[in-house]
Design a protein around this motif. Structure first.
Motif, PDB file in Angstrom:
ATOM      1  N   ALA A  77      16.178  21.449 -14.241  1.00  0.00           N
ATOM      2  CA  ALA A  77      14.946  20.671 -14.132  1.00  0.00           C
ATOM      3  C   ALA A  77      15.022  19.400 -14.972  1.00  0.00           C
ATOM      4  CB  ALA A  77      13.750  21.516 -14.557  1.00  0.00           C
ATOM      5  N   SER A  78      15.906  19.383 -15.937  1.00  0.00           N
ATOM      6  CA  SER A  78      16.144  18.193 -16.756  1.00  0.00           C
ATOM      7  C   SER A  78      17.235  17.313 -16.145  1.00  0.00           C
ATOM      8  CB  SER A  78      16.550  18.627 -18.166  1.00  0.00           C
ATOM      9  OG  SER A  78      17.010  17.554 -18.928  1.00  0.00           O
ATOM     10  N   ASN A  79      18.292  17.938 -15.675  1.00  0.00           N
ATOM     11  CA  ASN A  79      19.417  17.177 -15.128  1.00  0.00           C
ATOM     12  C   ASN A  79      19.095  16.498 -13.800  1.00  0.00           C
ATOM     13  OD1 ASN A  79      21.170  17.724 -17.234  1.00  0.00           O
ATOM     14  ND2 ASN A  79      21.978  19.568 -16.278  1.00  0.00           N
ATOM     15  N   THR A  80      18.262  17.108 -12.997  1.00  0.00           N
ATOM     16  CA  THR A  80      17.940  16.520 -11.690  1.00  0.00           C
ATOM     17  C   THR A  80      17.316  15.137 -11.824  1.00  0.00           C
ATOM     18  OG1 THR A  80      17.798  18.676 -10.616  1.00  0.00           O
ATOM     19  CG2 THR A  80      16.650  16.846  -9.545  1.00  0.00           C
ATOM     20  N   PRO A  81      16.257  14.956 -12.635  1.00  0.00           N
ATOM     21  CA  PRO A  81      15.724  13.601 -12.762  1.00  0.00           C
ATOM     22  C   PRO A  81      16.698  12.645 -13.446  1.00  0.00           C
ATOM     23  CG  PRO A  81      14.366  15.172 -13.996  1.00  0.00           C
ATOM     24  CD  PRO A  81      15.413  15.945 -13.294  1.00  0.00           C
ATOM     25  N   LYS A  82      17.460  13.143 -14.407  1.00  0.00           N
ATOM     26  CA  LYS A  82      18.418  12.296 -15.095  1.00  0.00           C
ATOM     27  C   LYS A  82      19.482  11.791 -14.130  1.00  0.00           C
ATOM     28  CE  LYS A  82      22.223  12.626 -18.065  1.00  0.00           C
ATOM     29  NZ  LYS A  82      22.761  11.610 -17.243  1.00  0.00           N
ATOM     30  N   LYS A  83      20.010  12.695 -13.310  1.00  0.00           N
ATOM     31  CA  LYS A  83      21.018  12.297 -12.317  1.00  0.00           C
ATOM     32  C   LYS A  83      20.418  11.353 -11.275  1.00  0.00           C
ATOM     33  CE  LYS A  83      23.961  16.318 -12.866  1.00  0.00           C
ATOM     34  NZ  LYS A  83      24.438  17.579 -12.288  1.00  0.00           N
ATOM     35  N   PHE A  84      19.174  11.611 -10.899  1.00  0.00           N
ATOM     36  CA  PHE A  84      18.487  10.718  -9.971  1.00  0.00           C
ATOM     37  C   PHE A  84      18.473   9.299 -10.535  1.00  0.00           C
ATOM     38  CE2 PHE A  84      14.476   8.469  -9.257  1.00  0.00           C
ATOM     39  CZ  PHE A  84      14.598   8.199  -7.900  1.00  0.00           C
ATOM     40  N   VAL A  85      18.056   9.164 -11.782  1.00  0.00           N
ATOM     41  CA  VAL A  85      17.984   7.843 -12.419  1.00  0.00           C
ATOM     42  C   VAL A  85      19.369   7.213 -12.495  1.00  0.00           C
ATOM     43  CG1 VAL A  85      17.460   6.617 -14.573  1.00  0.00           C
ATOM     44  CG2 VAL A  85      15.858   8.340 -13.688  1.00  0.00           C
ATOM     45  N   ASP A  86      20.366   7.994 -12.883  1.00  0.00           N
ATOM     46  CA  ASP A  86      21.737   7.461 -12.966  1.00  0.00           C
ATOM     47  C   ASP A  86      22.207   6.926 -11.617  1.00  0.00           C
ATOM     48  OD1 ASP A  86      21.801   8.231 -15.631  1.00  0.00           O
ATOM     49  OD2 ASP A  86      23.220   9.871 -15.343  1.00  0.00           O
ATOM     50  N   ILE A  87      21.981   7.700 -10.562  1.00  0.00           N
ATOM     51  CA  ILE A  87      22.442   7.309  -9.228  1.00  0.00           C
ATOM     52  C   ILE A  87      21.657   6.104  -8.714  1.00  0.00           C
ATOM     53  CG2 ILE A  87      22.466   8.034  -6.797  1.00  0.00           C
ATOM     54  CD1 ILE A  87      23.235  10.861  -7.862  1.00  0.00           C
ATOM     55  N   ILE A  88      20.342   6.159  -8.820  1.00  0.00           N
ATOM     56  CA  ILE A  88      19.486   5.108  -8.261  1.00  0.00           C
ATOM     57  C   ILE A  88      19.645   3.781  -9.005  1.00  0.00           C
ATOM     58  CG2 ILE A  88      17.065   4.411  -7.978  1.00  0.00           C
ATOM     59  CD1 ILE A  88      18.116   6.339  -5.798  1.00  0.00           C
ATOM     60  N   THR A  89      19.789   3.846 -10.325  1.00  0.00           N
ATOM     61  CA  THR A  89      19.895   2.606 -11.101  1.00  0.00           C
ATOM     62  C   THR A  89      21.332   2.112 -11.211  1.00  0.00           C
ATOM     63  OG1 THR A  89      20.121   3.727 -13.237  1.00  0.00           O
ATOM     64  CG2 THR A  89      17.867   3.202 -12.490  1.00  0.00           C
ATOM     65  N   VAL A 128      13.795  -1.630 -11.607  1.00  0.00           N
ATOM     66  CA  VAL A 128      15.192  -1.293 -11.305  1.00  0.00           C
ATOM     67  C   VAL A 128      15.245  -0.161 -10.277  1.00  0.00           C
ATOM     68  CG1 VAL A 128      17.356  -0.401 -12.270  1.00  0.00           C
ATOM     69  CG2 VAL A 128      16.046  -2.116 -13.536  1.00  0.00           C
ATOM     70  N   VAL A 129      14.401   0.854 -10.459  1.00  0.00           N
ATOM     71  CA  VAL A 129      14.362   1.972  -9.505  1.00  0.00           C
ATOM     72  C   VAL A 129      13.912   1.480  -8.133  1.00  0.00           C
ATOM     73  CG1 VAL A 129      13.226   4.164  -8.936  1.00  0.00           C
ATOM     74  CG2 VAL A 129      14.006   3.727 -11.275  1.00  0.00           C
ATOM     75  N   ASP A 130      12.877   0.676  -8.110  1.00  0.00           N
ATOM     76  CA  ASP A 130      12.322   0.224  -6.834  1.00  0.00           C
ATOM     77  C   ASP A 130      13.258  -0.712  -6.068  1.00  0.00           C
ATOM     78  OD1 ASP A 130      10.083   1.770  -7.080  1.00  0.00           O
ATOM     79  OD2 ASP A 130       8.821   0.166  -7.876  1.00  0.00           O
ATOM     80  N   LYS A 131      14.229  -1.293  -6.731  1.00  0.00           N
ATOM     81  CA  LYS A 131      15.170  -2.189  -6.057  1.00  0.00           C
ATOM     82  C   LYS A 131      16.485  -1.487  -5.700  1.00  0.00           C
ATOM     83  CE  LYS A 131      13.299  -6.498  -7.690  1.00  0.00           C
ATOM     84  NZ  LYS A 131      13.513  -7.749  -8.387  1.00  0.00           N
ATOM     85  N   GLY A 161       0.803  -1.219   0.000  1.00  0.00           N
ATOM     86  CA  GLY A 161       0.000   0.000   0.000  1.00  0.00           C
ATOM     87  C   GLY A 161       0.833   1.264   0.000  1.00  0.00           C
ATOM     88  N   CYS A 162       2.141   1.114  -0.030  1.00  0.00           N
ATOM     89  CA  CYS A 162       3.053   2.260   0.035  1.00  0.00           C
ATOM     90  C   CYS A 162       3.447   2.721  -1.357  1.00  0.00           C
ATOM     91  CB  CYS A 162       4.316   1.884   0.800  1.00  0.00           C
ATOM     92  SG  CYS A 162       4.024   1.399   2.497  1.00  0.00           S
ATOM     93  N   LEU A 163       3.805   3.968  -1.435  1.00  0.00           N
ATOM     94  CA  LEU A 163       4.372   4.475  -2.675  1.00  0.00           C
ATOM     95  C   LEU A 163       5.802   3.973  -2.790  1.00  0.00           C
ATOM     96  CD1 LEU A 163       3.156   8.181  -2.626  1.00  0.00           C
ATOM     97  CD2 LEU A 163       2.411   6.381  -4.180  1.00  0.00           C
ATOM     98  N   SER A 164       6.142   3.500  -3.953  1.00  0.00           N
ATOM     99  CA  SER A 164       7.503   3.021  -4.180  1.00  0.00           C
ATOM    100  C   SER A 164       8.406   4.192  -4.545  1.00  0.00           C
ATOM    101  CB  SER A 164       7.507   1.992  -5.307  1.00  0.00           C
ATOM    102  OG  SER A 164       7.265   2.626  -6.558  1.00  0.00           O
ATOM    103  N   LEU A 165       9.693   3.930  -4.568  1.00  0.00           N
ATOM    104  CA  LEU A 165      10.672   4.943  -4.963  1.00  0.00           C
ATOM    105  C   LEU A 165      10.346   5.461  -6.363  1.00  0.00           C
ATOM    106  CD1 LEU A 165      13.203   6.226  -3.735  1.00  0.00           C
ATOM    107  CD2 LEU A 165      14.558   4.470  -4.857  1.00  0.00           C
ATOM    108  N   TYR A 166       9.994   4.568  -7.247  1.00  0.00           N
ATOM    109  CA  TYR A 166       9.610   4.953  -8.616  1.00  0.00           C
ATOM    110  C   TYR A 166       8.373   5.853  -8.575  1.00  0.00           C
ATOM    111  CZ  TYR A 166       8.138   4.565 -13.489  1.00  0.00           C
ATOM    112  OH  TYR A 166       7.764   4.854 -14.777  1.00  0.00           O
TER     113      TYR A 166
END
Length: 187
Positions: free
Chosen positions: A72-84, A119-122, A13-18
Motif C-alpha cells: 500500500a506504500s510502494n504502489t503510490p511511490k512506484k506510480f509517482v516514479d513512473i508518471i514523473t 508534473v503528474v498532470d503532464k 471540468g475533468c479530474l486530472s491524473l493527479y
C-alpha cells in the motif's frame, strides 16, 4: 475539400491524473495509519503482543500485514516514479514492528505531500504508453489507464486486505474507520 480544424478539448471540468491518484493515495495512507494505531490499542487492551501484529494474515497462504502495508506504500511511490520519470525516495521494505509500519505510512504521506501536481498532470506529454510487467504478462497502457486500471485498484486491494486482517483479528473498527478519511473535504 475543406481543411479540418482541430478543436482543443476543454479538460477544466475533468479530474486530472493527479486528482485521481495522489489525494486518494494520501487518504488511504491516513486510513491505514489510523487502522494500525487502532490495532495497537486493541492489542494493548487485550494483552496481545505487539510483535504478533505484523505477522497477522487472513489465511495461511496469504502474505502478512507487513506485506500489505508495504504494498500500500510502494504502489503510490512506484506510480509517482513512473508518471514523473523521477526516482523518489526508496523504502527498504524491512519493517518488523507495528511502530515501524506506522512510521512507513507517515513516510509515505510525507512523500506524497511533496508530489508536484503539474508534473503528474503532464505525464501524457512525456510518454503515451506505460509497459507494466505483472507476473509473466506485460500490459501496455496510457498514464490514465495505469492509474485507473492498476495503481488505484492495486492500492485498494492491499488497503482492504489490511482492513480485513484487522477485522478478522477482532480489532474494533468498522466502515466509518475505513471511509472517513475518503469523505473529508480537500483543504
Amino acid at each position: 475539400m475543406a481543411d479540418k480544424q482541430i478543436v482543443p478539448i476543454d479538460h477544466s471540468g475533468c479530474l486530472s491524473l493527479y486528482d485521481v491518484s495522489i489525494p486518494t493515495f494520501l487518504r488511504g495512507q491516513h486510513t491505514l495509519k489510523h487502522l494500525l494505531v487502532t490495532a495497537t490499542k486493541h492489542a494493548q487492551v487485550n494483552d496481545i503482543s505487539l510483535n504478533e501484529i505484523p505477522h497477522w494474515t487472513l489465511h495461511p497462504d496469504m502474505k502478512p500485514l507487513t506485506f500489505q502495508v508495504q504494498c500500500a506504500s510502494n504502489t503510490p511511490k512506484k506510480f509517482v516514479d513512473i508518471i514523473t520519470g523521477q526516482t523518489g525516495v526508496a523504502f527498504a521494505d524491512d519493517e518488523t514492528t507495528i511502530e515501524q509500519l506506522i512510521e512507513r505510512c507517515q513516510h509515505t504521506i510525507d512523500f506524497l505531500n511533496k508530489v508536484d501536481k503539474e508534473v503528474v498532470d503532464k505525464a501524457h506529454l512525456r510518454f503515451n504508453t506505460i509497459n507494466l510487467q505483472l507476473l509473466a504478462q506485460v500490459y501496455n497502457m496510457t498514464p490514465h489507464h495505469y492509474v485507473t486500471k492498476f495503481a488505484v485498484p492495486n492500492f485498494f486491494f492491499h488497503l482492504q486486505t489490511a482492513y480485513a486482517i484487522f477485522r478478522m483479528k477482532g480489532v474494533s473498527i468498522g466502515k466509518v474507520d475505513y471511509l472517513e478519511r475518503f469523505l473529508q473535504r480537500d483543504g
